[in-house]
Design a protein around this motif. Structure first.
Motif, PDB file in Angstrom:
ATOM      1  N   ALA A  21       0.728  -1.225   0.540  1.00 49.44           N
ATOM      2  CA  ALA A  21       0.066   0.037  -0.194  1.00 49.44           C
ATOM      3  C   ALA A  21       0.388   1.213   0.008  1.00 49.44           C
ATOM      4  O   ALA A  21       0.976   2.272  -0.876  1.00 49.44           O
ATOM      5  CB  ALA A  21      -0.961  -0.844   1.680  1.00 49.44           C
ATOM      6  N   GLU A  22       1.135   1.034   0.883  1.00 47.90           N
ATOM      7  CA  GLU A  22       2.788   2.111   0.834  1.00 47.90           C
ATOM      8  C   GLU A  22       3.640   2.716  -0.961  1.00 47.90           C
ATOM      9  O   GLU A  22       3.539   3.146  -1.226  1.00 47.90           O
ATOM     10  CB  GLU A  22       3.935   2.201   2.155  1.00 47.90           C
ATOM     11  N   LEU A  23       4.505   1.988  -1.037  1.00 43.14           N
ATOM     12  CA  LEU A  23       4.300   1.352  -2.403  1.00 43.14           C
ATOM     13  C   LEU A  23       3.826   2.257  -3.464  1.00 43.14           C
ATOM     14  O   LEU A  23       3.670   3.085  -4.070  1.00 43.14           O
ATOM     15  CB  LEU A  23       4.839   0.539  -2.811  1.00 43.14           C
ATOM     16  N   VAL A  24       2.247   1.482  -3.614  1.00 47.44           N
ATOM     17  CA  VAL A  24       1.657   1.928  -4.282  1.00 47.44           C
ATOM     18  C   VAL A  24       1.213   4.213  -4.286  1.00 47.44           C
ATOM     19  O   VAL A  24       0.870   4.232  -5.162  1.00 47.44           O
ATOM     20  CB  VAL A  24       0.262   1.202  -4.616  1.00 47.44           C
ATOM     21  N   ARG A  25       0.503   3.724  -3.260  1.00 45.20           N
ATOM     22  CA  ARG A  25       0.536   5.307  -2.909  1.00 45.20           C
ATOM     23  C   ARG A  25       1.625   5.998  -3.308  1.00 45.20           C
ATOM     24  O   ARG A  25       1.680   7.550  -3.788  1.00 45.20           O
ATOM     25  CB  ARG A  25       0.566   5.770  -1.408  1.00 45.20           C
ATOM     26  N   ASN A  26       3.203   5.727  -2.712  1.00 49.08           N
ATOM     27  CA  ASN A  26       4.410   7.061  -2.760  1.00 49.08           C
ATOM     28  C   ASN A  26       4.487   6.500  -4.437  1.00 49.08           C
ATOM     29  O   ASN A  26       4.584   7.719  -5.516  1.00 49.08           O
ATOM     30  CB  ASN A  26       5.377   5.596  -2.078  1.00 49.08           C
ATOM     31  N   ASP A  27       4.159   5.962  -5.087  1.00 47.81           N
ATOM     32  CA  ASP A  27       4.196   5.482  -6.838  1.00 47.81           C
ATOM     33  C   ASP A  27       3.148   6.362  -7.130  1.00 47.81           C
ATOM     34  O   ASP A  27       3.281   7.392  -8.366  1.00 47.81           O
ATOM     35  CB  ASP A  27       4.116   4.304  -7.444  1.00 47.81           C
ATOM     36  N   ALA A  28       1.898   7.161  -6.843  1.00 51.97           N
ATOM     37  CA  ALA A  28       0.473   7.692  -7.241  1.00 51.97           C
ATOM     38  C   ALA A  28       1.019   8.810  -6.686  1.00 51.97           C
ATOM     39  O   ALA A  28       1.020   9.896  -7.741  1.00 51.97           O
ATOM     40  CB  ALA A  28      -0.250   7.155  -6.448  1.00 51.97           C
TER      41      ALA A  28
END
Length: 162
Positions: free
Chosen positions: A42-49
């Motif tokens: 979730a953190e990596l996806v949010r960071n990418d977004a």
């Protein structure tokens, strides 16, 4: 060490983060709980977004506001299968070390492109740490495996998950 990749341990049914040193001579697997793995994703996806927008995440904004930066990510210890990690921050010329969850430390390592420092004792204790190519199995072990394969009924293969 750096984060080499992610895998799913098919025996333990747990996510694993694989750390390797620069020469790929030492490997350290870190098993994560499903909750920690989910929070990492979730953190990596949010960071990418958020990278696609002008907004920073809360931690990045806070660090920038305080004029501090992440100095070191470390895997400090492992007791009874639980890994402890820490993040060191440089704040006003002083190092501040914070104990954090392993998943948080690994996400910070990815976000800031930092190596993960691992206590040498953990590498010495890990059965997978050494990348030596010495024999790990005896001739008897090899013979047992060959016997197992020779006596394997192909009909049994569908009974076991791959």
């Amino acid at each position: 060490m750096s984060i080499y990749g992610f895998a799913l341990d098919s025996i333990a049914h747990m996510p694993v983060v694989i750390l390797k040193d620069a020469e790929e001579a030492n490997t350290l697997p870190l098993w994560l709980s499903s909750t920690d793995a989910l929070s990492m994703v979730a953190e990596l996806v949010r960071n990418d977004a958020s990278a696609k927008s002008d907004r920073k995440d809360l931690l990045a904004a806070l660090l920038a506001h305080l004029g501090t930066e992440v100095a070191e990510i470390a895997i400090d210890d492992m007791k009874e299968g639980l890994v402890t990690a820490s993040v060191s921050l440089e704040l006003n010329g002083e190092m501040v070390k914070l104990g954090v969850r392993t998943s948080e430390a690994l996400v910070l390592a990815l976000k800031h492109s930092l190596p993960v420092m691992v206590a040498s004792r953990l590498l010495e204790d890990s059965p997978l740490a050494s990348g030596d190519s010495g024999e790990r199995f005896t001739k008897l072990d090899e013979r047992r495996f060959v016997d197992f394969l020779e006596n394997l009924d192909p009909a049994d293969l569908g009974k076991y998950p791959m």
